[in-house]
Design an enzyme around this catalytic site. Structure first.
Site, PDB file in Angstrom:
ATOM      1  N   GLY A 115       0.825  -1.201   0.000  1.00 37.79           N
ATOM      2  CA  GLY A 115       0.000   0.000   0.000  1.00 37.79           C
ATOM      3  C   GLY A 115       0.862   1.256   0.000  1.00 37.79           C
ATOM      4  N   GLY A 117       2.420   3.008   2.257  1.00 42.86           N
ATOM      5  CA  GLY A 117       3.692   2.978   2.987  1.00 42.86           C
ATOM      6  C   GLY A 117       4.758   2.244   2.209  1.00 42.86           C
ATOM      7  N   ASP A 140      -8.286  -1.084   1.805  1.00 42.03           N
ATOM      8  CA  ASP A 140      -8.930   0.233   1.965  1.00 42.03           C
ATOM      9  C   ASP A 140      -9.198   0.931   0.626  1.00 42.03           C
ATOM     10  OD1 ASP A 140      -8.624  -0.280   4.611  1.00 42.03           O
ATOM     11  OD2 ASP A 140      -7.347   1.438   5.073  1.00 42.03           O
ATOM     12  N   HIS A 286     -10.002  -7.473  11.683  1.00 40.09           N
ATOM     13  CA  HIS A 286      -9.152  -8.173  10.714  1.00 40.09           C
ATOM     14  C   HIS A 286      -9.870  -9.291   9.967  1.00 40.09           C
ATOM     15  CE1 HIS A 286      -6.348  -6.031  13.305  1.00 40.09           C
ATOM     16  NE2 HIS A 286      -5.620  -5.933  12.209  1.00 40.09           N
ATOM     17  N   ARG A 289      -9.707  -8.650   6.370  1.00 42.55           N
ATOM     18  CA  ARG A 289      -8.487  -8.854   5.593  1.00 42.55           C
ATOM     19  C   ARG A 289      -8.208 -10.333   5.354  1.00 42.55           C
ATOM     20  NH1 ARG A 289      -4.548  -4.761   8.354  1.00 42.55           N
ATOM     21  NH2 ARG A 289      -3.320  -6.603   8.825  1.00 42.55           N
TER      22      ARG A 289
HETATM   23  O1  F6P Z   1      -4.440  -0.482   5.688  1.00 42.02           O
HETATM   24  C1  F6P Z   1      -5.390  -1.420   5.902  1.00 42.02           C
HETATM   25  C2  F6P Z   1      -5.874  -1.443   7.299  1.00 42.02           C
HETATM   26  O2  F6P Z   1      -6.822  -2.434   7.209  1.00 42.02           O
HETATM   27  C3  F6P Z   1      -6.449  -0.150   7.884  1.00 42.02           C
HETATM   28  O3  F6P Z   1      -7.773   0.090   7.525  1.00 42.02           O
HETATM   29  C4  F6P Z   1      -6.283  -0.402   9.357  1.00 42.02           C
HETATM   30  O4  F6P Z   1      -6.254   0.808  10.093  1.00 42.02           O
HETATM   31  C5  F6P Z   1      -5.000  -1.119   9.433  1.00 42.02           C
HETATM   32  O5  F6P Z   1      -4.894  -1.860   8.229  1.00 42.02           O
HETATM   33  C6  F6P Z   1      -4.849  -2.016  10.635  1.00 42.02           C
HETATM   34  O6  F6P Z   1      -3.633  -2.682  10.558  1.00 42.02           O
HETATM   35  P1  F6P Z   1      -3.008  -3.599  11.707  1.00 42.02           P
HETATM   36  O7  F6P Z   1      -3.976  -3.683  12.849  1.00 42.02           O
HETATM   37  O8  F6P Z   1      -2.794  -4.931  11.069  1.00 42.02           O
HETATM   38  O9  F6P Z   1      -1.725  -2.956  12.066  1.00 42.02           O
END
Ligand code: F6P
Length: 362
Positions: A115, A117, A140, A286, A289
């Site tokens: 993404g 970053g 996102d 999560h 994801r």
């Molecule tokens: O960038 C994707 C994302 O799902 C964001 O919406 C969320 O803030 C972040 O990842 C959370 O990431 P983690 O909890 O894995 O650090």
């Protein structure tokens, strides 16, 4: 000419990452190239640990698998790497170490899948002379230059299914169900899954909400006979004259980025006060994801992988593969990382939601 290429996956995991890896490996092996998989994103190049050779056998059976077989990390930003000095954590630029370790691999090019970053790091390394091609990933969908990132479609599917399931309890118990979904800066997941899942209220980071307006909409719906409501809230949503809600106690992640979370509960309490309806909160977190990528993301991820290999063959570095309309094309990483792709509050999608009777908090 035979080449050696390396691939890494950075940032949060996302459905479709394995489809990308498989696409890269299958396409590159047909050209008789050597492929190296770097583990755990840029962390793997800083600590110079596991690098493994990838061939057709290593990617067999992974198309439908979530996550990434290479591992990932969202706290190893080499440009601001946390190093302990005199008992204190300082952030130092480790890009020199990354380039040195990469050069030791003898690879001709690096494919960085990630993404905002990860791609910012990729751009920095490209400017320092590394042959990099980027592939945009994030559930996102907040990356510029591509119509859509892979992973997003799967996440919208998960949230939509959850909304369908939550409808039954909301309806049976005459409750307000507040569902917190991911989306730090962009409300795409909330908006599109909210539309798909028949939400009554959707709150986005792009439209600071008025709780009075939200309560009015829910009360009005109840008075018209709608004895339940579904409220979808992006984690990055915030009230007018208010701020984003950060996780208490664990406010900062190891990357130094604020960890969001809690807006769902906050909104629930406000709605309970002003509607006198029973309210429940669900945080999908999560779950959004995880799991198997949708067919769309498998196809997009595979096409992105193939295109990245083509770009390396053509010597087109500093480029990112993107979906434009129905075609996968090359854009620049630089264009993708300058700013984020957010929902236009005045755009057709937001307006369509409102014309469907969905309240967007304004
Ligand atoms: O960038 C994707 C994302 O799902 C964001 O919406 C969320 O803030 C972040 O990842 C959370 O990431 P983690 O909890 O894995 O650090």
């Amino acid at each position: 000419m035979s080449k050696t290429i390396a691939i890494l996956t950075g940032g949060g995991d996302c459905p479709g990452l394995n489809a990308v890896i498989r696409g890269v490996v299958r396409s590159a092996t047909q050209k008789k190239w050597r492929i190296l998989g770097i583990e755990d994103g840029f962390d793997g190049l800083i600590s110079n640990r596991a690098v493994r050779e990838l061939d057709s056998d290593s990617v067999r059976g992974i198309l439908q698998r979530g996550g990434t077989i290479l591992g990932t990390s969202n706290h190893g930003d080499p440009l601001h790497y946390p190093v302990e000095k005199n008992g204190q954590i300082q952030r130092v630029d480790m890009s020199g170490v990354v380039i040195e370790n990469f050069n030791r691999l003898g690879a001709d090019a690096l494919i960085a899948v990630g993404g905002d970053g990860t791609l910012k790091i990729a751009q920095h390394l490209y400017q320092r002379g590394l042959n990099v091609v980027g592939i945009p990933k994030t559930i996102d969908n907040d990356l510029k230059s591509t119509d859509v990132t892979f992973g997003y479609n799967s996440a919208v599917g998960v949230v939509t299914e959850a909304l369908d399931r939550l409808h039954t309890t909301a309806e049976s118990h005459h409750r307000v169900m507040v569902v917190e979904v991911m989306g730090r800066d962009a409300g795409w997941i909330a908006l599109e899954s909210g539309i798909a899942g028949g939400a009554d209220v959707i709150l986005l980071p792009e439209i600071p909400y008025s709780i009075e307006h939200v309560c009015h909409a829910i009360n009005e719906r109840r008075d018209r006979g709608g004895r339940f409501s579904i409220v979808v809230v992006a984690e990055g949503a915030f009230p007018q004259q208010g701020e984003k809600v950060v996780k208490v106690g664990t406010g900062l992640s190891r990357s130094g980025v604020e960890r969001l979370g809690g807006i769902g509960q906050y909104v629930s309490e406000q709605i309970a006060d002003c509607t006198e309806m029973e309210v429940r909160t669900v945080v999908l977190g999560h779950l959004q994801r995880g799991g198997s990528p949708s067919p769309f993301d498998r196809i997009l991820g595979s096409r992105f992988g193939v295109k990245a290999v083509d770009l390396i063959e053509q010597g087109q570095f500093g480029k990112m593969v993107s979906l434009r309309g129905r075609n996968v094309v090359a854009t620049t990483i630089a264009d993708a990382v300058g700013s984020l792709n957010t929902v236009d509050p005045q755009g057709e999608l937001a307006e369509a939601a409102e014309k469907l009777g969905i309240m967007l908090g304004r």
